[in-house]
Write a protein that holds these residues in place. Structure first.
Motif, PDB file in Angstrom:
ATOM      1  N   UNK A   1      56.703  65.866   8.268  1.00  0.00           N
ATOM      2  CA  UNK A   1      56.976  66.171   9.669  1.00  0.00           C
ATOM      3  C   UNK A   1      56.731  67.661   9.878  1.00  0.00           C
ATOM      4  N   UNK A   2      55.664  67.981  10.587  1.00  0.00           N
ATOM      5  CA  UNK A   2      55.299  69.371  10.849  1.00  0.00           C
ATOM      6  C   UNK A   2      55.813  69.748  12.230  1.00  0.00           C
ATOM      7  N   UNK A   3      56.952  70.400  12.262  1.00  0.00           N
ATOM      8  CA  UNK A   3      57.607  70.749  13.526  1.00  0.00           C
ATOM      9  C   UNK A   3      56.768  71.763  14.302  1.00  0.00           C
ATOM     10  N   UNK A   4      56.184  72.737  13.617  1.00  0.00           N
ATOM     11  CA  UNK A   4      55.400  73.759  14.298  1.00  0.00           C
ATOM     12  C   UNK A   4      54.206  73.165  15.036  1.00  0.00           C
ATOM     13  N   UNK A   5      53.533  72.195  14.429  1.00  0.00           N
ATOM     14  CA  UNK A   5      52.356  71.578  15.029  1.00  0.00           C
ATOM     15  C   UNK A   5      52.685  70.304  15.809  1.00  0.00           C
ATOM     16  N   UNK A   6      53.961  69.889  15.789  1.00  0.00           N
ATOM     17  CA  UNK A   6      54.397  68.629  16.413  1.00  0.00           C
ATOM     18  C   UNK A   6      53.515  67.484  15.910  1.00  0.00           C
ATOM     19  N   UNK A   7      53.435  67.384  14.580  1.00  0.00           N
ATOM     20  CA  UNK A   7      52.516  66.458  13.929  1.00  0.00           C
ATOM     21  C   UNK A   7      53.240  65.642  12.867  1.00  0.00           C
ATOM     22  N   UNK A   8      52.904  64.352  12.791  1.00  0.00           N
ATOM     23  CA  UNK A   8      53.414  63.453  11.757  1.00  0.00           C
ATOM     24  C   UNK A   8      52.262  63.081  10.839  1.00  0.00           C
ATOM     25  N   UNK A   9      52.493  63.170   9.539  1.00  0.00           N
ATOM     26  CA  UNK A   9      51.503  62.761   8.545  1.00  0.00           C
ATOM     27  C   UNK A   9      52.152  61.722   7.646  1.00  0.00           C
ATOM     28  N   UNK A  10      51.692  60.512   7.739  1.00  0.00           N
ATOM     29  CA  UNK A  10      52.255  59.431   6.937  1.00  0.00           C
ATOM     30  C   UNK A  10      51.291  59.094   5.806  1.00  0.00           C
ATOM     31  N   UNK A  11      51.759  59.285   4.591  1.00  0.00           N
ATOM     32  CA  UNK A  11      50.994  58.934   3.397  1.00  0.00           C
ATOM     33  C   UNK A  11      51.553  57.608   2.897  1.00  0.00           C
ATOM     34  N   UNK A  12      50.678  56.615   2.769  1.00  0.00           N
ATOM     35  CA  UNK A  12      51.110  55.275   2.382  1.00  0.00           C
ATOM     36  C   UNK A  12      50.323  54.808   1.164  1.00  0.00           C
ATOM     37  N   UNK A  13      51.063  54.208   0.230  1.00  0.00           N
ATOM     38  CA  UNK A  13      50.429  53.630  -0.959  1.00  0.00           C
ATOM     39  C   UNK A  13      49.986  52.210  -0.625  1.00  0.00           C
ATOM     40  N   UNK A  14      48.689  51.964  -0.777  1.00  0.00           N
ATOM     41  CA  UNK A  14      48.137  50.622  -0.548  1.00  0.00           C
ATOM     42  C   UNK A  14      47.164  50.313  -1.677  1.00  0.00           C
ATOM     43  N   UNK A  15      47.409  49.215  -2.358  1.00  0.00           N
ATOM     44  CA  UNK A  15      46.529  48.753  -3.436  1.00  0.00           C
ATOM     45  C   UNK A  15      46.223  49.859  -4.444  1.00  0.00           C
ATOM     46  N   UNK A  16      47.259  50.629  -4.791  1.00  0.00           N
ATOM     47  CA  UNK A  16      47.107  51.663  -5.804  1.00  0.00           C
ATOM     48  C   UNK A  16      46.493  52.966  -5.331  1.00  0.00           C
ATOM     49  N   UNK A  17      46.200  53.078  -4.037  1.00  0.00           N
ATOM     50  CA  UNK A  17      45.627  54.299  -3.476  1.00  0.00           C
ATOM     51  C   UNK A  17      46.526  54.820  -2.374  1.00  0.00           C
ATOM     52  N   UNK A  18      46.447  56.124  -2.132  1.00  0.00           N
ATOM     53  CA  UNK A  18      47.211  56.729  -1.043  1.00  0.00           C
ATOM     54  C   UNK A  18      46.292  56.920   0.149  1.00  0.00           C
ATOM     55  N   UNK A  19      46.734  56.445   1.319  1.00  0.00           N
ATOM     56  CA  UNK A  19      45.986  56.646   2.549  1.00  0.00           C
ATOM     57  C   UNK A  19      46.810  57.534   3.483  1.00  0.00           C
ATOM     58  N   UNK A  20      46.123  58.206   4.379  1.00  0.00           N
ATOM     59  CA  UNK A  20      46.774  59.115   5.315  1.00  0.00           C
ATOM     60  C   UNK A  20      46.616  58.587   6.732  1.00  0.00           C
ATOM     61  N   UNK A  21      47.747  58.506   7.442  1.00  0.00           N
ATOM     62  CA  UNK A  21      47.778  58.158   8.865  1.00  0.00           C
ATOM     63  C   UNK A  21      48.420  59.341   9.576  1.00  0.00           C
ATOM     64  N   UNK A  22      47.806  59.802  10.654  1.00  0.00           N
ATOM     65  CA  UNK A  22      48.302  60.987  11.342  1.00  0.00           C
ATOM     66  C   UNK A  22      48.484  60.715  12.829  1.00  0.00           C
ATOM     67  N   UNK A  23      49.400  61.457  13.427  1.00  0.00           N
ATOM     68  CA  UNK A  23      49.582  61.393  14.873  1.00  0.00           C
ATOM     69  C   UNK A  23      50.240  62.683  15.327  1.00  0.00           C
ATOM     70  N   UNK A  24      49.830  63.161  16.496  1.00  0.00           N
ATOM     71  CA  UNK A  24      50.425  64.375  17.053  1.00  0.00           C
ATOM     72  C   UNK A  24      50.417  64.322  18.568  1.00  0.00           C
ATOM     73  N   UNK A  25      51.177  65.210  19.177  1.00  0.00           N
ATOM     74  CA  UNK A  25      51.219  65.276  20.631  1.00  0.00           C
ATOM     75  C   UNK A  25      51.633  63.958  21.255  1.00  0.00           C
ATOM     76  N   UNK A  26      50.770  63.440  22.127  1.00  0.00           N
ATOM     77  CA  UNK A  26      51.023  62.162  22.785  1.00  0.00           C
ATOM     78  C   UNK A  26      50.382  61.012  22.024  1.00  0.00           C
ATOM     79  N   UNK A  27      50.104  61.225  20.749  1.00  0.00           N
ATOM     80  CA  UNK A  27      49.431  60.216  19.927  1.00  0.00           C
ATOM     81  C   UNK A  27      50.274  58.980  19.708  1.00  0.00           C
ATOM     82  N   UNK A  28      49.659  57.989  19.092  1.00  0.00           N
ATOM     83  CA  UNK A  28      50.332  56.711  18.882  1.00  0.00           C
ATOM     84  C   UNK A  28      51.460  56.799  17.858  1.00  0.00           C
ATOM     85  N   UNK A  29      52.345  55.839  17.945  1.00  0.00           N
ATOM     86  CA  UNK A  29      53.431  55.730  16.964  1.00  0.00           C
ATOM     87  C   UNK A  29      52.849  55.317  15.614  1.00  0.00           C
TER      88      UNK A  29
END
Length: 124
Positions: A69-97
């Motif tokens: 949770x990046x408060x300064x940039x108002x940004x969420x970075x979600x790192x998720x483990x899927x099938x042994x790999x890490x993927x990144x999902x991001x959202x900021x501002x008025x972006x999606x949940x």
């Protein structure tokens, strides 16, 4: 086991609710078998949170997601483990949940930062 905060990794201490220092044992700070870790980034800890701690978190067998949770940039970075790999999902501002599958909930940047006003945003 997960130890809270950059300081606890190095010194075995942690911030208490009043912002002071409290000496605690690592056993008192540990959380066993976490499925989700949420890190609120700050200027003084962001480098540690993104490097030392994040590398350690990814080694936890039961961890499914890590939310930065990046408060300064108002940004969420979600790192998720899927099938042994890490993927990144991001959202900021008025972006999606973002869907936090590990705890069966969604969180949008608007919800995460709703109590913060523009005046509280640091200068860039």
């Amino acid at each position: 086991m997960v130890f809270m905060g950059c300081d606890s990794w190095r010194m075995g201490s942690a911030q208490d609710a009043t912002g002071g220092r409290a000496r605690r044992s690592r056993a008192e700070l540990a959380i066993e078998h976490p499925r989700l870790v949420v890190e609120v980034l700050s200027g003084s800890t962001a480098a540690c949170d993104r490097s030392i701690e994040f590398v350690a978190y990814r080694k936890l067998a039961d961890l499914r997601e890590c939310l930065l949770v990046d408060v300064d940039q108002r940004r969420l970075e979600l790192h998720r483990r899927e099938a042994g790999h890490w993927i990144l999902l991001e959202s900021e501002g008025d972006g999606p949940a973002l869907r936090l599958e590990s705890v069966d909930m969604t969180l949008s940047p608007a919800e995460a930062f709703e109590d913060l006003n523009e005046e509280a945003r640091p200068e860039r």
